[in-house]
Write an enzyme that holds these catalytic residues in place. Structure first.
Site, short mmCIF file in Angstrom:
data_model
loop_
_atom_site.label_atom_id
_atom_site.label_comp_id
_atom_site.label_asym_id
_atom_site.label_seq_id
_atom_site.Cartn_x
_atom_site.Cartn_y
_atom_site.Cartn_z
N GLY A 259 0.83 -1.21 0.00
CA GLY A 259 0.00 0.00 0.00
C GLY A 259 0.86 1.25 0.00
O GLY A 259 0.36 2.38 0.01
N GLU B 155 5.21 3.06 8.61
CA GLU B 155 4.81 1.86 9.36
C GLU B 155 6.00 1.30 10.12
O GLU B 155 5.92 0.99 11.31
CB GLU B 155 4.25 0.80 8.41
CG GLU B 155 2.89 1.14 7.84
CD GLU B 155 2.45 0.16 6.78
OE1 GLU B 155 3.31 -0.52 6.18
OE2 GLU B 155 1.24 0.06 6.54
O1 DER Z 1 0.92 -1.58 2.65
C1 DER Z 1 0.92 -2.03 3.81
O2 DER Z 1 1.92 -2.10 4.52
C2 DER Z 1 -0.35 -2.65 4.33
O3 DER Z 1 -0.36 -2.68 5.73
C3 DER Z 1 -0.37 -4.08 3.80
O4 DER Z 1 0.78 -4.69 4.28
C4 DER Z 1 -1.62 -4.83 4.17
O5 DER Z 1 -2.67 -4.24 3.45
P1 DER Z 1 -4.09 -4.97 3.37
O6 DER Z 1 -4.54 -5.13 4.80
O7 DER Z 1 -4.94 -3.99 2.60
O8 DER Z 1 -3.90 -6.28 2.66
#
Ligand code: DER
Length: 235
Positions: A101, A107
Site C-alpha cells: 500500500g 509503518e
Molecule cells: O501496505 C501495507 O503495509 C499494508 O499494511 C499491507 O501490508 C496490508 O494491506 P491490506 O490489509 O490492505 O492487505
C-alpha cells in the site's frame, strides 16, 4: 465469509488488546482500516478512554481524524504501547512483507517504536517464505537516479531471479509517490531470497534506498482469520 469479513474479524480481535490510556500505532491498509474504525467506535461508546493514535500514513491520519481519535506523532511519543497493522505476507517465523500500500517507511518507524506489534491478516497472507507469493517486495527509494538504484537492487538478487520495477499508477503510468515524497521500486522474486537478514542489510547499504518492506523479527503477535476461525501466533 468474504475476505473482507475475515479482515474485519481479525481486526476486531486485535482491538480487544487495546486498553484505555494507551498510545496506539494505527496501521494502514484494508485490514487495519477495520481496526481503526473499531477503536473509534469504542471511544465513541465510552468503552475506551484516553487513547492517543500515531498514524502510519496520511490516509490513516485522515480516517482517524474523521473518527475523532486523538492523534499525535513519534516526536511527542517516541515509545508506543501497541501497534495494530496488516501485512502482505507472513512467514512461519512471523517475518512480514509490508508496503504494497506504499506506507512501509512510516509503518516501520511506528512499529519499530512499539512495545507490542499485533499483525492482522486473513489466511491468504500466509506464505512458506517471504517473496514466495511472487508478488511485490517493496523498496522505498529516493527519486534521484531511481533507475540506478533499481538496477543495483535487481543485481543484488540476481541469484533469486529478481526483477525490479518502478511502481506506477496503472492508468497514467505516472510514478507512485509515497507520503514522504519518494518512489517505490517493487522487487519480484522467482526463488527464495535465502537469508532474510543478509538480504535486508544488503538492500539498506545501497545509498539510494530509504527502507524496504521486510519487517523481520518485529511482530509480537499475528492474528489470522480463516474460514475455520481465528488463529493467534505469538513470537
Ligand atoms: O501496505 C501495507 O503495509 C499494508 O499494511 C499491507 O501490508 C496490508 O494491506 P491490506 O490489509 O490492505 O492487505
Amino acid at each position: 465469509l468474504t475476505q473482507d469479513d475475515l479482515k474485519k474479524i481479525a481486526a476486531y480481535k486485535a482491538v480487544e488488546y487495546v486498553e484505555s490510556g494507551m498510545v496506539l500505532g494505527l496501521g494502514t491498509g484494508s485490514t487495519a482500516k477495520h481496526a481503526v474504525e473499531r477503536i473509534g467506535e469504542l471511544l465513541r461508546q465510552g468503552k475506551l478512554k484516553d487513547i492517543v493514535g500515531i498514524p502510519t500514513s496520511k490516509k490513516t491520519h485522515e480516517q482517524a481524524l474523521s473518527l475523532g481519535i486523538p492523534l499525535s506523532d513519534l516526536d511527542s511519543h517516541p515509545v508506543v504501547d501497541l501497534a495494530i497493522d496488516g501485512a502482505d505476507e507472513v512467514d512461519p517465523f512471523l517475518n512480514l512483507v509490508k508496503g504494497r500500500g506504499g506506507s512501509l517507511l512510516r509503518e516501520k518507524m511506528v512499529e519499530g517504536a512499539c512495545k507490542k506489534f499485533i499483525v492482522i491478516v486473513d489466511e491468504s497472507k500466509l506464505v512458506n517464505y517471504l517473496g514466495g507469493s511472487r508478488l511485490a517486495m517493496p523498496v522505498e527509494v529516493i527519486q534521484f537516479c531511481w533507475k540506478f538504484t533499481a538496477s543495483r537492487l535487481q543485481n543484488l538478487f540476481h541469484q533469486s531471479g529478481c526483477v525490479a520495477k518502478l511502481r506506477t499508477f496503472p492508468d497514467t503510468a505516472d510514478p507512485f509517490v509515497t507520503d514522504n515524497g519518494n518512489f517505490v521500486v517493487d522487487l519480484y522474486f522467482d526463488r527464495s531470497i535465502g537469508d532474510l537478514k543478509a538480504a535486508s542489510d544488503s538492500i539498506l547499504q545501497l545509498p539510494g534506498v530509504v527502507e524496504h518492506g521486510m519487517f523481520l523479527d518485529m511482530a509480537t503477535t499475528v492474528i489470522v482469520a480463516g474460514e475455520l476461525g481465528l488463529t493467534l501466533k505469538n513470537k
